[in-house]
Design a protein around this motif. Structure first.
Motif, PDB file in Angstrom:
ATOM      1  N   ARG A   1     -14.219  13.462 -26.376  1.00 19.63           N
ATOM      2  CA  ARG A   1     -14.697  13.945 -25.074  1.00 19.63           C
ATOM      3  C   ARG A   1     -14.996  12.776 -24.147  1.00 19.63           C
ATOM      4  NH1 ARG A   1     -17.660  17.886 -28.040  1.00 19.63           N
ATOM      5  NH2 ARG A   1     -19.554  16.614 -27.872  1.00 19.63           N
ATOM      6  N   SER A   2     -15.540  11.703 -24.709  1.00 19.61           N
ATOM      7  CA  SER A   2     -15.824  10.516 -23.905  1.00 19.61           C
ATOM      8  C   SER A   2     -14.545   9.948 -23.306  1.00 19.61           C
ATOM      9  CB  SER A   2     -16.518   9.463 -24.774  1.00 19.61           C
ATOM     10  OG  SER A   2     -16.693   8.262 -24.051  1.00 19.61           O
ATOM     11  N   MET A   3     -13.483   9.889 -24.106  1.00 20.47           N
ATOM     12  CA  MET A   3     -12.214   9.370 -23.604  1.00 20.47           C
ATOM     13  C   MET A   3     -11.597  10.309 -22.572  1.00 20.47           C
ATOM     14  SD  MET A   3     -10.405   7.567 -26.920  1.00 20.47           S
ATOM     15  CE  MET A   3     -10.813   8.815 -28.145  1.00 20.47           C
ATOM     16  N   VAL A   4     -11.685  11.613 -22.825  1.00 25.50           N
ATOM     17  CA  VAL A   4     -11.147  12.583 -21.866  1.00 25.50           C
ATOM     18  C   VAL A   4     -11.898  12.495 -20.547  1.00 25.50           C
ATOM     19  CG1 VAL A   4     -10.901  15.051 -21.375  1.00 25.50           C
ATOM     20  CG2 VAL A   4     -10.261  14.163 -23.627  1.00 25.50           C
ATOM     21  N   ARG A   5     -13.231  12.325 -20.617  1.00 28.93           N
ATOM     22  CA  ARG A   5     -14.029  12.209 -19.401  1.00 28.93           C
ATOM     23  C   ARG A   5     -13.625  10.964 -18.613  1.00 28.93           C
ATOM     24  NH1 ARG A   5     -18.500  13.252 -21.679  1.00 28.93           N
ATOM     25  NH2 ARG A   5     -19.245  11.140 -22.005  1.00 28.93           N
ATOM     26  N   LEU A   6     -13.369   9.874 -19.326  1.00 27.82           N
ATOM     27  CA  LEU A   6     -12.919   8.656 -18.669  1.00 27.82           C
ATOM     28  C   LEU A   6     -11.599   8.878 -17.942  1.00 27.82           C
ATOM     29  CD1 LEU A   6     -13.061   5.545 -18.208  1.00 27.82           C
ATOM     30  CD2 LEU A   6     -11.918   5.287 -20.414  1.00 27.82           C
ATOM     31  N   LEU A   7     -10.647   9.527 -18.597  1.00 32.17           N
ATOM     32  CA  LEU A   7      -9.354   9.799 -17.977  1.00 32.17           C
ATOM     33  C   LEU A   7      -9.496  10.758 -16.801  1.00 32.17           C
ATOM     34  CD1 LEU A   7      -7.201  10.121 -21.226  1.00 32.17           C
ATOM     35  CD2 LEU A   7      -7.245   8.208 -19.627  1.00 32.17           C
ATOM     36  N   ASP A   8     -10.375  11.752 -16.931  1.00 31.81           N
ATOM     37  CA  ASP A   8     -10.621  12.677 -15.822  1.00 31.81           C
ATOM     38  C   ASP A   8     -11.179  11.949 -14.608  1.00 31.81           C
ATOM     39  OD1 ASP A   8      -9.675  14.884 -17.150  1.00 31.81           O
ATOM     40  OD2 ASP A   8     -11.647  15.570 -17.824  1.00 31.81           O
ATOM     41  N   ASP A   9     -12.096  11.004 -14.858  1.00 25.51           N
ATOM     42  CA  ASP A   9     -12.651  10.218 -13.754  1.00 25.51           C
ATOM     43  C   ASP A   9     -11.559   9.445 -13.025  1.00 25.51           C
ATOM     44  OD1 ASP A   9     -15.175  11.102 -14.195  1.00 25.51           O
ATOM     45  OD2 ASP A   9     -15.922   9.263 -15.126  1.00 25.51           O
ATOM     46  N   MET A  10     -10.661   8.847 -13.791  1.00 25.01           N
ATOM     47  CA  MET A  10      -9.570   8.090 -13.170  1.00 25.01           C
ATOM     48  C   MET A  10      -8.696   9.001 -12.312  1.00 25.01           C
ATOM     49  SD  MET A  10      -8.659   5.827 -16.522  1.00 25.01           S
ATOM     50  CE  MET A  10      -7.071   5.302 -15.912  1.00 25.01           C
ATOM     51  N   LEU A  11      -8.409  10.201 -12.813  1.00 25.21           N
ATOM     52  CA  LEU A  11      -7.596  11.145 -12.045  1.00 25.21           C
ATOM     53  C   LEU A  11      -8.328  11.601 -10.782  1.00 25.21           C
ATOM     54  CD1 LEU A  11      -6.114  13.315 -14.933  1.00 25.21           C
ATOM     55  CD2 LEU A  11      -4.855  11.761 -13.430  1.00 25.21           C
ATOM     56  N   ASP A  12      -9.644  11.818 -10.898  1.00 27.60           N
ATOM     57  CA  ASP A  12     -10.413  12.267  -9.739  1.00 27.60           C
ATOM     58  C   ASP A  12     -10.465  11.192  -8.657  1.00 27.60           C
ATOM     59  OD1 ASP A  12     -10.933  14.811 -10.568  1.00 27.60           O
ATOM     60  OD2 ASP A  12     -12.870  14.342 -11.465  1.00 27.60           O
ATOM     61  N   VAL A  13     -10.544   9.928  -9.051  1.00 29.69           N
ATOM     62  CA  VAL A  13     -10.517   8.846  -8.066  1.00 29.69           C
ATOM     63  C   VAL A  13      -9.205   8.876  -7.304  1.00 29.69           C
ATOM     64  CG1 VAL A  13     -10.373   6.345  -7.802  1.00 29.69           C
ATOM     65  CG2 VAL A  13     -12.150   7.338  -9.225  1.00 29.69           C
ATOM     66  N   SER A  14      -8.104   9.054  -8.042  1.00 32.08           N
ATOM     67  CA  SER A  14      -6.793   9.120  -7.391  1.00 32.08           C
ATOM     68  C   SER A  14      -6.718  10.310  -6.443  1.00 32.08           C
ATOM     69  CB  SER A  14      -5.695   9.210  -8.457  1.00 32.08           C
ATOM     70  OG  SER A  14      -4.431   9.339  -7.868  1.00 32.08           O
ATOM     71  N   ARG A  15      -7.227  11.463  -6.872  1.00 31.66           N
ATOM     72  CA  ARG A  15      -7.201  12.664  -6.016  1.00 31.66           C
ATOM     73  C   ARG A  15      -8.057  12.463  -4.765  1.00 31.66           C
ATOM     74  NH1 ARG A  15      -8.461  15.654 -11.284  1.00 31.66           N
ATOM     75  NH2 ARG A  15      -6.422  16.197 -12.142  1.00 31.66           N
ATOM     76  N   ALA A  16      -9.228  11.860  -4.943  1.00 30.46           N
ATOM     77  CA  ALA A  16     -10.118  11.659  -3.794  1.00 30.46           C
ATOM     78  C   ALA A  16      -9.481  10.726  -2.772  1.00 30.46           C
ATOM     79  CB  ALA A  16     -11.457  11.097  -4.264  1.00 30.46           C
ATOM     80  N   ARG A  17      -8.814   9.687  -3.239  1.00 32.88           N
ATOM     81  CA  ARG A  17      -8.207   8.715  -2.325  1.00 32.88           C
ATOM     82  C   ARG A  17      -7.030   9.311  -1.575  1.00 32.88           C
ATOM     83  NH1 ARG A  17      -7.317   3.027  -5.187  1.00 32.88           N
ATOM     84  NH2 ARG A  17      -6.735   2.531  -3.042  1.00 32.88           N
TER      85      ARG A  17
END
Length: 380
Positions: free
Chosen positions: A201-217
């Protein structure tokens, strides 16, 4: 004429004041700052203080002529690259021009001056200077981007290595346990599986954060509004994170009304609260964390406050920590990419809300999510 920091500097050097006045009147334009001096010594002093797009030097000056000034300019790092245009009343003698070009001139102007030629030459050098500045800024931005990319990749490798190593070691341990004469009981295996799940879950959360940064930008951080209960959502997050808090010896308290109906993207709001809770556990130095949900008395807003009693955040850092990959000073040894607060603020703004901080160094930090009661009707 009013000047701005973006104005381009042009230097005029002539021992006769009337020549300076006439030349300045000829080339003065918005976006240019004209500096005039009457000696080579004054010119050198001024060139050490300001960047110049062009220096127009009179050749025939007492004490230090234009050629001597140009040679001194070429011998100093700060002034070496300033383009030099000579002004001469001495005619177009070949030797005169040779000496000028040898001393570093890029062009000659001959008296009487041709106004059109003077304006054109000055405009060329001013435009070239601006283009060089833009290229230098672009180069600096590219270097910052490369540095940020390298730092990001390093952080990603570090953040993924820990949970991956843990899962790998657990797998090795399980292999040895299964090969032992007495196989492990189901409860032991269940606890090991639960540890694996936490790491995954920790790794999935990390990957989700990276995707959300890309979406926000790229403006693609979608929210899907629907009715939900802010109290129930906050309670669910607190309960989910309670195990992590217990393991760290942190007491978490929740103060909230029985219910608080809202409209918004419940998943995204829970993501914000989770990020704030995770931060409080990371930076709260093991001290109690207080979560409060309520309604504003003066505005049609609901709020969720997460307060820790940790190191706090300096005033000069309180906006910076909401940027990508930014963290407060003295926290480099604490796990995290510095993405959580950036994503949380983007989600708050997508709900037409706010995410703010109240903090003083050494006195903990309070993060406050404010949400309008009439949330957006459409996905943002």
């Amino acid at each position: 004429m009013t000047h701005t920091p973006q104005d381009v500097n042009v230097l005029l050097v002539d021992d006769l004041q009337e020549n300076l006045v006439a030349l300045e009147a000829l080339i003065r334009q918005p976006g240019r700052r004209i500096h005039t001096v009457r000696s080579g010594e004054q010119a050198l002093s001024l060139m050490l203080e300001h960047p110049f797009a062009l220096a127009i030097l009179d050749v025939q000056m007492p004490s230090m002529n234009g050629f001597e000034l140009a040679e001194l300019m070429r011998g100093t790092e700060r002034t070496r690259s300033i383009p030099i245009v000579f002004v001469s009343a001495g005619g177009r003698e070949l030797n005169y021009a040779f000496r000028g070009y040898e001393s570093g001139a890029v062009d000659f102007l001959y008296k009487p001056l041709d106004p059109h030629a003077v304006r054109s030459k000055v405009s060329v050098f001013v435009d070239l200077f601006r283009q060089r500045q833009e290229l230098q800024e672009a180069k600096a931005q590219l270097q910052r981007a490369v540095s940020m990319r390298d730092d990001f990749m390093s952080m990603i490798a570090h953040e993924l290595r820990n949970p991956l190593n843990s899962v790998y070691l657990q797998a090795q341990l399980r292999r040895r346990m299964l090969a032992a004469p007495k196989p492990p009981d189901s409860q032991t295996m269940l606890k090991m599986v639960e540890r694996d799940e936490r790491q995954i879950r920790s790794m999935v959360r990390l990957l989700d954060d990276m995707l959300d940064v890309s979406r926000a930008r790229t403006g693609k951080l979608a929210i899907v509004p629907a009715p939900y209960d802010l109290v129930a959502s906050t309670t669910a997050v607190v309960e989910a994170i309670q195990e992590q808090a217990n393991a760290s010896g942190v007491t978490v308290t929740l103060a909230a009304p029985d219910a608080l109906p809202m409209k918004g993207d419940e998943f995204r709001i829970e993501q914000v609260i989770t990020n704030l809770m995770t931060n409080a556990l990371r930076y709260g130095q093991g001290k109690p964390v207080a979560v409060t949900v309520g309604l504003r008395e003066t505005e049609p807003e609901a709020f969720v406050s997460v307060r820790d009693q940790g190191m706090g955040v300096k005033p000069e850092d309180q906006e910076r920590i909401f940027e990508q990959f930014e963290r407060t000073e003295g926290t480099a040894q604490i796990a995290g990419l510095g993405l959580g607060l950036y994503i949380a603020r983007q989600i708050a703004q997508a709900h037409q809300g706010r995410l703010e901080i109240r903090s003083s160094p050494g006195e903990g930090a309070e993060f406050i999510l404010s949400l309008p009661l009439d949330a957006p009707e459409e996905a943002a």
